[in-house]
Design an enzyme around this catalytic site. Structure first.
Site, PDB file in Angstrom:
ATOM      1  NE  ARG A   6      -2.733   0.511   3.453  1.00  0.00           N
ATOM      2  CZ  ARG A   6      -2.504   1.322   4.515  1.00  0.00           C
ATOM      3  NH1 ARG A   6      -2.565   2.636   4.368  1.00  0.00           N
ATOM      4  NH2 ARG A   6      -2.222   0.817   5.691  1.00  0.00           N
TER       5      ARG A   6
ATOM      6  CE1 TYR B  63     -14.970   8.446 -17.859  1.00  0.00           C
ATOM      7  CE2 TYR B  63     -14.192   8.645 -15.600  1.00  0.00           C
ATOM      8  CZ  TYR B  63     -14.735   7.881 -16.608  1.00  0.00           C
ATOM      9  OH  TYR B  63     -15.047   6.572 -16.386  1.00  0.00           O
TER      10      TYR B  63
ATOM     11  CG  ASP C 181      -7.643  13.086 -17.179  1.00  0.00           C
ATOM     12  OD1 ASP C 181      -6.808  12.398 -17.808  1.00  0.00           O
ATOM     13  OD2 ASP C 181      -8.747  12.638 -16.804  1.00  0.00           O
TER      14      ASP C 181
ATOM     15  CE  LYS D  59     -10.133   4.794 -20.195  1.00  0.00           C
ATOM     16  NZ  LYS D  59     -10.066   4.938 -18.729  1.00  0.00           N
TER      17      LYS D  59
END
Length: 402
Positions: free
Chosen positions: A68, A121, A193, A218
């Site tokens: 983590r 988005y 972004d 992506k």
């Protein structure tokens, strides 16, 4: 961040091209002789003694303490991404939205003011319009093409401006350098972004943007087989965002990190082919009588083509276009395609297509879709690496059925 200058004295990593960077940008991080970086599939890592344990536990982003906090496989990916985006470092998350939400929540507090675009988005929009306001953060939503409106929205307590360019799904652009020039003298952080462009087609940090985000699901992964996010920024910002990341816990698994690393190795090859295919297909679509309008930054007909030429080196996979027909006809067209798969996401080796109005009907009402310029006959296609002649033939057959 390590480099391989010692092992290759004649090489200067700072001057490497992207094709070299994705293959050698993480050299020196592996501790064994394996040619391929291993998957460090361990949740926790042992310490040799109490002193070493104390160091591992208290060094931010230590790659060998607890996954983590960090992981050696993450370190390989981060090294390459930072080089591609031209930032000091990078941080990985479990998804693109994890990268966005973790970054924003790390940087703003109750009483702060943030500016976001009117087009984002959809989940990013929800973060700004529905989540942040619940915790006392003031939000202004501004038209991204109106630089004067962005400047007018700035307040004394503005802490962050959130950008996205090209935007999903209409491919409207934001002048990144101009917004950065407004923000930096005022001490306002800018976050962009860069998912729809990829670092090979656009480098926001070189244009003055402070923090660059990706849905690594992506282009960066490129094969539709993983979910991941990335934050590219300075070491100082990365540590602050990392502390929020360890609290929220949106961890990228070592397996997905390894798949992402594997995808990065071929990123320049894939993006080169994708750029060429998408531009050729967009130009072809403009000439088809069954198509009303095509939106693609690489087309001279795009209203912001000059801006695209200034801030992008390639125009990416995504083409948006409106066919001649109503909602039902558009659905038939999409269903008739054989090579472009009816599925969400973008930037991978396979061509994907969605009927945008159908996809967002469950999360946006009609007024919201009109405000976002999403018409009933609007289609979004992510062009893959198939042969361009086959893609055109498939598209021609489907268009004949409108």
């Amino acid at each position: 961040m390590k480099n391989n200058s010692a092992s290759h004295p004649s090489c200067d990593p700072a001057s490497w091209h992207d094709e070299t960077c994705v293959l050698h940008g993480d050299a020196g991080l592996s501790t064994d002789s394996a040619l391929v970086a291993p998957i460090h599939y361990s949740a926790t890592f042992k310490a040799d003694d109490p002193q070493a344990f104390a160091e591992m536990a208290n060094v931010p982003r230590h790659p060998g303490f607890y996954t983590r906090y960090g992981n050696p496989t993450h370190e390989h990916v981060a090294a390459i991404l930072a080089k591609l985006e031209g930032t000091e470092t990078a941080l990985l998350t479990g998804s693109g939205m994890a990268a966005i939400s973790t970054t924003v929540l790390a940087l703003v507090s109750a009483g702060d003011h943030v500016i976001a675009q009117s087009r984002h988005y959809m989940s990013t929009t929800k973060l700004f319009e529905e989540v942040l306001v619940r915790f006392g953060v003031q939000v202004s939503i501004v038209e991204q093409t109106d630089l004067a409106a962005i400047e007018a929205a700035i307040r004394p307590n503005t802490r962050l401006i959130m950008l996205e360019s090209p935007v999903n799904p209409t491919l409207v652009l934001t002048d990144l350098a101009a917004v950065a020039a407004l923000a930096r003298p005022r001490g306002i952080l800018t976050v962009a972004d860069n998912t729809f462009a990829s670092p090979l087609n656009q480098q926001p940090h070189a244009l003055g943007i402070d923090i660059v985000l990706h849905s690594a699901t992506k282009y960066l992964g490129g094969h539709h087989d993983l979910t991941a996010g990335a934050v590219c920024c300075s070491a100082l910002h990365a540590e602050k965002i990392w502390r929020m990341h360890t609290t929220l816990g949106a961890v990228l698994s070592p397996m997905d990190a390894w798949l992402l690393l594997r995808g990065l190795r071929t990123l320049p090859l894939r993006v080169q082919r994708i750029n060429a295919n998408a531009l050729a297909l967009a130009q072809w679509l403009e000439a088809q009588p069954q198509v009303e309008q095509v939106f693609y930054p690489g087309l001279e007909s795009h209203p912001q083509h000059a801006l695209a030429q200034r801030q992008m080196t390639g125009y990416g996979a995504v083409i948006a276009f409106a066919v001649r027909g109503n909602f039902e006809a558009t659905s038939r067209f999409v269903a008739s395609l054989e090579l472009a798969t009816h599925a969400v996401s973008l930037g991978g080796v396979d061509s994907l297509i969605v009927h945008t109005a159908a996809m967002w009907a469950g999360t946006m009402n009609e007024a919201q879709m009109q405000a976002a310029d999403i018409a009933p006959n609007f289609v979004r296609m992510s062009v893959g690496v198939e042969h361009i002649d086959d893609l055109k033939a498939d598209m021609a057959r489907a268009l004949q059925k409108l």
